[in-house]
Design an enzyme around this catalytic site. Structure first.
Site, PDB file in Angstrom:
ATOM      1  N   SER A 251      36.001  16.037  -8.159  1.00 16.10           N
ATOM      2  CA  SER A 251      35.102  16.821  -8.774  1.00 16.10           C
ATOM      3  C   SER A 251      34.674  18.241  -8.160  1.00 16.10           C
ATOM      4  O   SER A 251      33.985  19.045  -8.942  1.00 16.10           O
ATOM      5  CB  SER A 251      33.642  16.023  -8.994  1.00 16.10           C
ATOM      6  OG  SER A 251      33.243  15.785  -7.660  1.00 16.10           O
TER       7      SER A 251
ATOM      8  N   ASN B 242      19.795  21.532  -2.724  1.00 14.35           N
ATOM      9  CA  ASN B 242      19.949  20.909  -3.801  1.00 14.35           C
ATOM     10  C   ASN B 242      18.634  21.340  -4.607  1.00 14.35           C
ATOM     11  O   ASN B 242      19.039  21.655  -6.084  1.00 14.35           O
ATOM     12  CB  ASN B 242      19.595  19.254  -3.797  1.00 14.35           C
ATOM     13  CG  ASN B 242      20.894  18.926  -2.953  1.00 14.35           C
ATOM     14  OD1 ASN B 242      21.087  19.040  -1.799  1.00 14.35           O
ATOM     15  ND2 ASN B 242      22.148  18.477  -3.568  1.00 14.35           N
TER      16      ASN B 242
ATOM     17  N   THR C 149      77.552  36.769 -24.817  1.00 14.40           N
ATOM     18  CA  THR C 149      76.969  35.541 -25.424  1.00 14.40           C
ATOM     19  C   THR C 149      77.845  34.451 -24.792  1.00 14.40           C
ATOM     20  O   THR C 149      78.859  34.671 -24.750  1.00 14.40           O
ATOM     21  CB  THR C 149      76.946  35.357 -26.967  1.00 14.40           C
ATOM     22  OG1 THR C 149      78.259  35.706 -27.341  1.00 14.40           O
ATOM     23  CG2 THR C 149      76.113  36.580 -27.564  1.00 14.40           C
ATOM     24  N   HIS C 150      77.173  33.531 -24.301  1.00 11.64           N
ATOM     25  CA  HIS C 150      77.738  32.247 -23.770  1.00 11.64           C
ATOM     26  C   HIS C 150      78.451  32.635 -22.342  1.00 11.64           C
ATOM     27  O   HIS C 150      79.452  32.068 -21.935  1.00 11.64           O
ATOM     28  CB  HIS C 150      78.800  31.590 -24.592  1.00 11.64           C
ATOM     29  CG  HIS C 150      78.259  31.078 -26.008  1.00 11.64           C
ATOM     30  ND1 HIS C 150      77.704  29.903 -25.858  1.00 11.64           N
ATOM     31  CD2 HIS C 150      78.163  31.734 -27.143  1.00 11.64           C
ATOM     32  CE1 HIS C 150      77.114  29.562 -27.217  1.00 11.64           C
ATOM     33  NE2 HIS C 150      77.363  30.923 -27.891  1.00 11.64           N
TER      34      HIS C 150
ATOM     35  N   SER D 171      73.149  41.376   4.266  1.00  7.07           N
ATOM     36  CA  SER D 171      74.019  40.056   4.902  1.00  7.07           C
ATOM     37  C   SER D 171      73.821  40.589   6.349  1.00  7.07           C
ATOM     38  O   SER D 171      73.888  41.754   6.591  1.00  7.07           O
ATOM     39  CB  SER D 171      75.329  40.268   4.352  1.00  7.07           C
ATOM     40  OG  SER D 171      76.154  39.359   5.292  1.00  7.07           O
ATOM     41  N   SER D 172      73.687  39.355   7.232  1.00  6.85           N
ATOM     42  CA  SER D 172      73.870  39.437   8.570  1.00  6.85           C
ATOM     43  C   SER D 172      75.240  39.370   9.161  1.00  6.85           C
ATOM     44  O   SER D 172      75.431  39.692  10.398  1.00  6.85           O
ATOM     45  CB  SER D 172      72.967  38.424   9.227  1.00  6.85           C
ATOM     46  OG  SER D 172      73.649  37.039   8.851  1.00  6.85           O
TER      47      SER D 172
ATOM     48  N   ASN E  23      71.836  43.130  -1.636  1.00  2.00           N
ATOM     49  CA  ASN E  23      71.492  41.882  -2.600  1.00  2.00           C
ATOM     50  C   ASN E  23      70.505  42.071  -3.614  1.00  2.00           C
ATOM     51  O   ASN E  23      69.607  42.819  -3.149  1.00  2.00           O
ATOM     52  CB  ASN E  23      71.494  40.658  -1.656  1.00  2.00           C
ATOM     53  CG  ASN E  23      72.748  40.051  -0.863  1.00  2.00           C
ATOM     54  OD1 ASN E  23      73.693  40.443  -1.258  1.00  2.00           O
ATOM     55  ND2 ASN E  23      72.465  39.585   0.338  1.00  2.00           N
TER      56      ASN E  23
END
Length: 462
Positions: A98, A131, A187-188, A318-319, A326
């Site tokens: 709650s 309260n 397409t595809h 890249s290493s 990338n």
């Protein structure tokens, strides 16, 4: 100075760090729920402070709260809203379903701070009760869902929508800039008829337009607040005017048109508004995956991929492979979008777990919801700044692909029929001929007819 002080609650005495503003119930939660370390989101804490500020103001206006106490609570809440006392809210997400312990954490912090403002000593001789004063006319069962909705609306309005609109603006400008660049469609994952690069990008713009519209449509339900329902939705122990007035005060403080929920039973027992809104976030995640994936495919290469667009070179890729760049922004977006989709599953399950008059998966739901909004907003902003804004067209590669495509033969269908057009494409493919060469050798068209009928630019006209 003592390291600890004694605080009291209904169960008994608890040792609390002397410097802490929190009290007994917060400390009990710290002792009992040492799970994972993921704290309640700061946006939710901010929303809770807003709720308590509004409640103190309204309770005073209704003649239910002493003016000095109300002013002290409001001052303490304003401090929290300004970013002070951030370390006083240490509770983890994985607690009571709650959110009671986090509600009490806020009540205790504001009560102790308000007591200090009134001249009291931290944790001693309490002048403001967590309260009786801070939580007056409230229950965790209506406070926490109210804060959930406030935090969700603010996250969507303040962060997510602006980030998406900025990305949409960038992609729209790219669409306009690329409007005359004819390229081959796909397409595809196979060659298809041509379109312009601008038309391709216009699809992304339209996706974001629809996503933004879906976000707007999800907001009205989130603008309904549970506050005033108290424990089970009946409004027990709250003033008849409290719910309406406190919603209006929250609207004034936040700048968003919050209203009191017409049915408090639904507002406490279910979180359909958040389930629905997160469905939109899931849709936005799907949109961003589509855009990011297309960008990284179109930028693949540089020599052996599609390579029809160029993306910014932000860092070495890249290493081990020198010179590699990338599509890191696309990869980050795809990852965060997958996380959002995972969050959607958790929220769907959480939303279904309302039993009778109360849903007890509230912390799970808001934790995942706010993470999703943050991920989508940050991801859209990062992708926009570090990738989309720097995209350029590789016109040389685009022209090469266009000239080599066999699917331009589709333009001959109306003139010689599908079967003959297919025969031309197959002959060109198997014998390594151009379409024009194959068409002439088969005797189906003349060179002049081919040049008139097979016009890539005309094939893109809508």
């Amino acid at each position: 100075m003592d390291q600890y002080r004694e605080e009291h609650d209904a169960i008994g005495t608890v040792q609390v760090p002397a410097s802490a503003l929190w009290g007994a119930q917060t400390q009990r939660s710290l002792n009992n729920f040492n799970i994972s370390g993921e704290r309640m989101p700061s946006a939710l804490i901010h929303a809770l402070a807003l709720v308590k500020r509004a409640a103190a103001s309204v309770n005073h206006d209704l003649g239910l709260l002493d003016e000095n106490i109300a002013r002290a609570i409001i001052t303490a809440a304003d401090e929290v809203l300004a970013g002070e006392h951030a370390g006083e809210f240490p509770l983890v997400v994985w607690q009571t379903g709650s959110g009671t312990q986090t509600n009490m954490n806020m009540n205790e912090v504001l009560a102790n701070r308000a007591s200090e403002i009134l001249g009291g000593t931290r944790g001693k001789g309490r002048k403001v009760h967590p309260n009786d004063h801070v939580n007056k006319g409230q229950s965790s069962n209506d406070v926490f869902p109210t804060a959930m909705h406030i935090a969700a609306v603010e996250a969507i309005r303040n962060r997510l929508i602006p980030a998406l609109e900025a990305l949409r603006k960038t992609l729209s400008s790219k669409s306009a800039a690329f409007s005359d660049i004819v390229k081959i469609g796909r397409t595809h994952l196979q060659d298809a008829t041509p379109l312009t690069l601008g038309q391709e990008f216009s699809g992304y713009v339209s996706q974001l337009d629809h996503g933004l519209a879906h976000l707007e449509s999800a907001l009205p339900h989130l603008l309904e607040l549970a506050l005033g329902g108290t424990a089970v939705g009946t409004g027990l122990n709250t003033h008849p005017e409290f719910a309406r007035r406190v919603a209006a005060e929250i609207a004034r403080l936040s700048g968003y048109p919050f209203i009191t929920a017409a049915n408090k039973f639904e507002a406490l027992a279910a979180h359909d508004a958040l389930v629905h809104a997160h469905g939109v976030l899931k849709t936005l995640a799907a949109i961003l995956i589509k855009i990011a994936n297309d960008v990284r495919w179109l930028a693949s290469g540089p020599r052996c991929g599609i390579g029809e667009i160029l993306i910014p070179e932000n860092e070495p890729g890249s290493s081990i492979m020198p010179g590699k760049v990338n599509p890191t922004q696309s990869e980050a977006v795809v990852m965060l979008a997958c996380q959002v989709m995972g969050n959607d599953v958790a929220i769907n399950l959480g939303g279904a777990m309302g039993n009778f008059e109360l849903n007890t998966m509230k912390p799970l739901i808001i934790h995942n919801f706010l993470q999703s909004t943050r991920l989508l907003a940050d991801g859209a902003e990062s992708f926009n700044t570090h990738c989309a804004a720097g995209i350029t067209a590789n016109t040389v590669r685009i022209k090469q692909h266009l000239q080599e495509s066999l699917m331009l033969v589709t333009a001959l269908n109306p003139h010689i029929g599908y079967d003959k057009a297919a025969e031309i494409a197959k002959k060109a493919h198997h014998e390594m001929l151009t379409l024009k060469e194959a068409a002439i050798r088969l005797g189906y068209v003349t060179a002049e007819q081919f040049d008139v009928w097979v016009d890539p630019q005309k094939m893109t006209e809508v």
